[in-house]
Design a protein around this motif. Sequence first.
Motif, mmCIF file in Angstrom:
data_model
loop_
_atom_site.group_PDB
_atom_site.id
_atom_site.type_symbol
_atom_site.label_atom_id
_atom_site.label_comp_id
_atom_site.label_asym_id
_atom_site.label_seq_id
_atom_site.Cartn_x
_atom_site.Cartn_y
_atom_site.Cartn_z
ATOM 1 N N ASP A 56 0.820 -1.203 0.000
ATOM 2 C CA ASP A 56 0.000 0.000 0.000
ATOM 3 C C ASP A 56 0.863 1.267 0.000
ATOM 4 O O ASP A 56 0.659 2.170 -0.810
ATOM 5 N N LYS A 57 1.835 1.330 0.889
ATOM 6 C CA LYS A 57 2.664 2.538 1.015
ATOM 7 C C LYS A 57 3.588 2.761 -0.184
ATOM 8 O O LYS A 57 3.991 3.884 -0.459
ATOM 9 N N LEU A 58 3.913 1.677 -0.892
ATOM 10 C CA LEU A 58 4.755 1.810 -2.090
ATOM 11 C C LEU A 58 3.921 1.950 -3.364
ATOM 12 O O LEU A 58 4.461 1.951 -4.465
ATOM 13 N N ASP A 59 2.608 2.048 -3.192
ATOM 14 C CA ASP A 59 1.684 2.232 -4.315
ATOM 15 C C ASP A 59 1.780 1.121 -5.360
ATOM 16 O O ASP A 59 1.797 1.369 -6.570
ATOM 17 N N VAL A 60 1.831 -0.103 -4.873
ATOM 18 C CA VAL A 60 1.810 -1.273 -5.751
ATOM 19 C C VAL A 60 0.384 -1.813 -5.722
ATOM 20 O O VAL A 60 -0.219 -1.923 -4.650
ATOM 21 N N SER A 61 -0.152 -2.156 -6.868
ATOM 22 C CA SER A 61 -1.531 -2.646 -6.918
ATOM 23 C C SER A 61 -1.668 -3.997 -6.208
ATOM 24 O O SER A 61 -0.712 -4.778 -6.141
ATOM 25 N N LYS A 62 -2.849 -4.254 -5.704
ATOM 26 C CA LYS A 62 -3.126 -5.548 -5.066
ATOM 27 C C LYS A 62 -2.961 -6.688 -6.070
ATOM 28 O O LYS A 62 -2.493 -7.767 -5.729
ATOM 29 N N GLU A 63 -3.331 -6.422 -7.315
ATOM 30 C CA GLU A 63 -3.183 -7.435 -8.363
ATOM 31 C C GLU A 63 -1.707 -7.781 -8.570
ATOM 32 O O GLU A 63 -1.357 -8.961 -8.694
ATOM 33 N N LYS A 64 -0.853 -6.781 -8.594
ATOM 34 C CA LYS A 64 0.588 -7.015 -8.774
ATOM 35 C C LYS A 64 1.130 -7.831 -7.601
ATOM 36 O O LYS A 64 1.879 -8.783 -7.798
ATOM 37 N N LEU A 65 0.731 -7.468 -6.376
ATOM 38 C CA LEU A 65 1.177 -8.224 -5.209
ATOM 39 C C LEU A 65 0.663 -9.660 -5.264
ATOM 40 O O LEU A 65 1.418 -10.596 -4.993
ATOM 41 N N THR A 66 -0.587 -9.843 -5.632
ATOM 42 C CA THR A 66 -1.146 -11.191 -5.745
ATOM 43 C C THR A 66 -0.352 -12.023 -6.745
ATOM 44 O O THR A 66 -0.046 -13.195 -6.483
#
Length: 133
Positions: A102-112
């Motif tokens: 969240d703090k690095l502005d990475v999408s949830k989809e990218k993390l998934t």
Amino acid sequence: MFLSKISQDNRMLFLQLSTHAALLNNDLAKDHEDIIIAQSKAMGIDDYKIEINTDINTLIQEIKENSSQQEVYIILFEIATLIMSDNKYDSLERQFINNLQDKLDVSKEKLTNMLYLINQLMGDYRSILNEED
């Protein structure tokens, strides 16, 4: 795996973040210690001392301000790999990774996608180790 792509300026920030991740449960597991030492050597830092020197929020902000998008992805991927290396992924670790995402502005989809790839790689690695010659 991709540590050489992290800029010189961000390498110590990455190692500090790795240290925070490894110490989430207030106990430095031997596996995590070995990984951090290997990470530091892979980035050409032979004398890294595993200790927290920077507040986590300040550290994340510095990474965000000083990193390219590619570096942010690499950092998140490598931190998630470190956390998941012991085959445990508890709620505190999930919260840490989600907060970082969240703090690095990475999408949830990218993390998934990253977590899926890490699980696949770890499964393949375990499979190779368990194969009989």
